[in-house]
Write a protein that holds these residues in place. Structure first.
Motif, short mmCIF file in Angstrom:
data_model
loop_
_atom_site.label_atom_id
_atom_site.label_comp_id
_atom_site.label_asym_id
_atom_site.label_seq_id
_atom_site.Cartn_x
_atom_site.Cartn_y
_atom_site.Cartn_z
N ASN A 39 0.81 -1.22 0.00
CA ASN A 39 0.00 0.00 0.00
C ASN A 39 0.85 1.27 0.00
O ASN A 39 0.31 2.37 0.10
CB ASN A 39 -0.93 0.01 1.22
N GLU A 40 2.16 1.10 -0.10
CA GLU A 40 3.07 2.25 -0.10
C GLU A 40 3.53 2.53 -1.53
O GLU A 40 4.17 1.68 -2.15
CB GLU A 40 4.27 1.96 0.79
N PRO A 41 3.21 3.68 -2.10
CA PRO A 41 3.64 3.97 -3.47
C PRO A 41 5.16 3.95 -3.61
O PRO A 41 5.90 4.28 -2.67
CB PRO A 41 3.09 5.39 -3.72
N ALA A 42 5.62 3.53 -4.78
CA ALA A 42 7.05 3.53 -5.06
C ALA A 42 7.59 4.96 -5.01
O ALA A 42 6.97 5.90 -5.52
CB ALA A 42 7.31 2.93 -6.44
N VAL A 88 2.62 0.57 -5.42
CA VAL A 88 3.23 -0.37 -4.47
C VAL A 88 4.73 -0.19 -4.47
O VAL A 88 5.31 0.36 -5.42
CB VAL A 88 2.87 -1.83 -4.81
N SER A 89 5.38 -0.71 -3.41
CA SER A 89 6.84 -0.64 -3.32
C SER A 89 7.49 -2.02 -3.30
O SER A 89 8.67 -2.13 -2.99
CB SER A 89 7.25 0.13 -2.05
N LEU A 113 -0.52 -5.51 -11.29
CA LEU A 113 -0.80 -4.12 -11.65
C LEU A 113 -1.26 -4.04 -13.10
O LEU A 113 -0.78 -4.79 -13.95
CB LEU A 113 0.45 -3.26 -11.48
N LEU A 114 -2.16 -3.12 -13.37
CA LEU A 114 -2.58 -2.85 -14.75
C LEU A 114 -2.24 -1.41 -15.10
O LEU A 114 -2.40 -0.50 -14.29
CB LEU A 114 -4.09 -3.06 -14.90
N GLU A 121 -1.85 5.47 -16.20
CA GLU A 121 -1.42 5.22 -14.83
C GLU A 121 -1.55 3.74 -14.48
O GLU A 121 -2.34 3.01 -15.07
CB GLU A 121 -2.22 6.07 -13.84
N TRP A 122 -0.73 3.33 -13.51
CA TRP A 122 -0.75 1.97 -13.01
C TRP A 122 -1.70 1.87 -11.82
O TRP A 122 -1.70 2.74 -10.94
CB TRP A 122 0.64 1.54 -12.56
#
Length: 384
Positions: A39-42, A88-89, A113-114, A121-122
């Motif tokens: 749940n943490e963006p890259a 995600v990270s 991921l799509l 956007e992903w």
């Protein structure tokens, strides 16, 4: 959304991942970091194109590459590349194109991921929590069916094997329920789209998923491949005839000629692990590669395989086949092995000057190599 990052960047040392396993599991990452990486963006990084990158595909005149920390890169040249915003990270292990032109990527903790062309956007559509729920549901149905089967047996029939199988299913369900409490731990390792548009993802512990709606929803189909011991399914690919092929741990290898509805086991003449399989774009040739330099080739769409004499003892992690039927394999130590599939024992060995590990390779139109791996993306004229 993505931001263009240009210029010569310093190298990033990849101490966090292990290339030796072929599965590229993180080394203690989750035990040391309680952050919920699903749940943490890259993080945006000027070093993203120099970080560990594990796979790539040609896209829009360049390449989409995926790798550690949720990095997804749109790479044109060393001076012109961009990093996508990713939700995600976790490490992303593979990327592929869908039948509708969108992209799909898979990675650690069973993340899927799509990339939507319209929104650019992903988005995350699946993860290890979803996978565990699918597994629990599947095991519950199997247990119910097995209990009914036992009840239907004649009173004098031997029930030992059937009862043993039921116990195995019950133990597996207990394990899945514990996994749900502990959190996701199964990486997805490869993804491909069949000719009919069905998407398949393979992964650790025998994981096999399919999607019939361009990656929006996924179904658990592990039981279609003969893999009772749940060995890792490391790679999946498709040939020019639409056949699908899977290779994995401990000689697991399977072929489907009906868009993944059924699978038959293949014998690659080696009982160890294969990390990748590539199909020729213009013939029935295939090459599978893996642990300690083992390479198997087929010239009849996987019906028969020949194990080649070993030229190198390194593990091969990535490969490609050009339109002329020449295979290029990459792995540890910057080593690159090439050979024509019509004469696979006529091999040439090269070494990239960086000496770093590569996990993926592609060819440009002018026959340069684009290599992704331990130190990001490198473009190299072979032999220079």
């Amino acid at each position: 959304m993505k931001k263009i990052i240009s210029g010569c960047l310093s190298l990033l040392c990849c101490s966090g991942l292990l290339f030796s396993s072929g599965l590229l599991f993180s080394s203690g990452l989750y035990a040391q970091n309680k952050l919920e990486l699903l749940n943490e963006p890259a993080l945006e990084s000027q070093l993203a194109s120099k970080s560990v990158l594990l796979n790539m595909i040609a896209h829009d005149g360049g390449y989409i590459a995926v790798g550690e920390r949720g990095h997804i890169i749109d790479w044109k040249t060393p001076e012109q590349w961009s990093q996508f915003a990713v939700p995600v990270s976790v490490t992303i292990t593979d990327v592929s194109k869908l039948a509708n032109g969108d992209l799909v990527a898979v990675g650690h903790d069973a993340v899927i991921l799509l990339f939507k062309q319209e929104s650019q956007e992903w988005i995350k559509v699946f993860d290890g929590y979803s996978l565990t729920d699918l597994l629990i549901t599947s095991l519950g149905k199997q247990i119910e069916a097995q209990e009914l089967r036992l009840e239907s047996l004649p009173p004098d029939a031997s029930k030992y094997d059937e009862e043993y199988y039921l116990e195995d299913l019950q133990f597996a369900l207990e394990d899945a329920q514990k996994e749900k409490e502990a959190g996701p731990n199964k990486p997805l390792l490869s993804v491909i789209t069949a000719d009919n548009g069905t998407v398949f993802a393979t992964g650790a512990y025998g994981t096999l998923l399919q999607s019939k709606d361009n990656g929006q929803t996924w179904e658990f189909i592990n039981n279609r491949v003969d893999n009772e011991s749940k060995f890792h399914l490391n790679a999946i690919t498709k040939d020019a005839n639409g056949n699908l092929f899977i290779v994995g741990e401990n000689a697991v290898a399977a072929k489907s000629s009906d868009n993944g509805e059924s699978w038959e086991r293949m014998d690659l003449s080696y009982n160890g692990s294969f990390f990748g399989i590539e199909a020729s774009p213009n013939s029935d040739h295939l090459v599978a590669f893996g642990l300690q330099g083992h390479i198997a080739v087929s010239d009849d769409s996987g019906e028969n395989w020949v194990l080649l004499p070993k030229s190198l003892s390194i593990s091969f992690l990535g490969g490609t086949i050009d339109e002329n039927g020449t295979a290029y394999l990459v792995g540890h130590g910057g080593l690159i092995l090439t050979f024509p599939l019509t004469n696979p024992e006529n091999q040439s060995i090269y070494k990239h000057p960086s000496g770093s590990t590569f996990a993926s390779v592609m060819l440009t139109s002018d026959k340069q190599l684009v290599l992704a791996g331990q130190l990001g993306i490198k473009r190299w004229t072979i032999g220079n």
